[in-house]
Design a protein around this motif. Sequence first.
Motif, PDB file in Angstrom:
ATOM      1  N   LYS A  49       0.827  -1.203   0.000  1.00 21.66           N
ATOM      2  CA  LYS A  49       0.000   0.000   0.000  1.00 21.66           C
ATOM      3  C   LYS A  49       0.860   1.251   0.000  1.00 21.66           C
ATOM      4  N   GLU A  50       1.924   1.246   0.764  1.00 27.62           N
ATOM      5  CA  GLU A  50       2.836   2.391   0.797  1.00 27.62           C
ATOM      6  C   GLU A  50       3.513   2.594  -0.550  1.00 27.62           C
ATOM      7  N   GLY A  52       2.290   1.754  -3.449  1.00 26.78           N
ATOM      8  CA  GLY A  52       1.299   2.244  -4.393  1.00 26.78           C
ATOM      9  C   GLY A  52       1.083   1.370  -5.600  1.00 26.78           C
ATOM     10  N   GLU A  53       1.666   0.177  -5.614  1.00 24.39           N
ATOM     11  CA  GLU A  53       1.454  -0.757  -6.713  1.00 24.39           C
ATOM     12  C   GLU A  53       1.744  -2.174  -6.240  1.00 24.39           C
ATOM     13  N   ALA A  88      -4.888  -5.740  -6.145  1.00 27.05           N
ATOM     14  CA  ALA A  88      -4.282  -4.416  -5.962  1.00 27.05           C
ATOM     15  C   ALA A  88      -5.323  -3.429  -5.443  1.00 27.05           C
ATOM     16  N   ILE A  92      -4.683  -1.357  -2.200  1.00 29.98           N
ATOM     17  CA  ILE A  92      -4.290   0.032  -2.431  1.00 29.98           C
ATOM     18  C   ILE A  92      -5.490   0.958  -2.607  1.00 29.98           C
TER      19      ILE A  92
END
Length: 293
Positions: A49-50, A52-53, A88, A92
């Motif tokens: 998550k940090e 972003g992908e 994802a 995310i």
Amino acid sequence: MTALSLVLAACGSDGESDSSAAEPTGIFADAPVADDAAIGEGTTMAEIKERGELVVAAALDAPLLSQQDPTNPDDVEGFDITLAKLLATYIIGEPNVKITPPASETREALLQNGTVDAVFNTYTITEERAEQVSFAGPYFMSGLAVAVPADEDEIGGIEDLDGRTVIVGANTPAVEAVPEEAPDADVISFATDPQAVQALLQGRGDAYVQDYLLLATNAASNPDLKIAGEPFTEEPYGIGLPPDDPEFKEFVNDWLLKIQEDGQWAQAFEDSIGTAVDSEAPTPPAIGSVPGS
């Protein structure tokens, strides 16, 4: 290994795409998103998550599963890659996926050395492989299936092949499986898949038994061919995950259950494999139902 990596953002299974940070569309618009408690601090999910992908090993040349559009390299569509984008989204909030195409022999290494977060690559679950990596799922059950001409309505699966002429590929599992399941069938073999398909469409056999996904690929490119029924043998596909991370495995299995219950799994199937088979989306296999899962 030379790897080609792509970032895919907000690509719907209906073929629409938007590389901007717009709201997810299509199948992803109503897809589940994990809350902060499910992510947890210091977990693999938190790292993803940090970042972003979600970094995945997936094919770029597998029709219906994970195929790159040659006119638009950022557009990769199919059942496997849609599931990767849904995962994802769950982590995310957006279907941001980076693809590293694997070779079959490199999948374990990509997970063990942390190059990818997950493998979506028709990765059959086996106990031997499960000693090296973890598997979520199974998420799909492939196996041998029956293809027939598109205008054939009397054959609905392997149970209807007794007394019929059945085409198989030489040196494939179907050579032994068909006589076991349909002992009164007349089995003829051909050296290659194109030869077998041609023989079926020429009327030299009543049905062709081969791997379900290979038949689906053939049917997708040939309107005169269809798949009758579901696979009659089992080839359980799992999501490959890094070893020794039970928290991440549990998280991915929980997500699989959510998309099955909420309908995204069935929609992903219908938008890809389902376009080439003569049946509705199958019931997903039970999580943890095969050795190694």
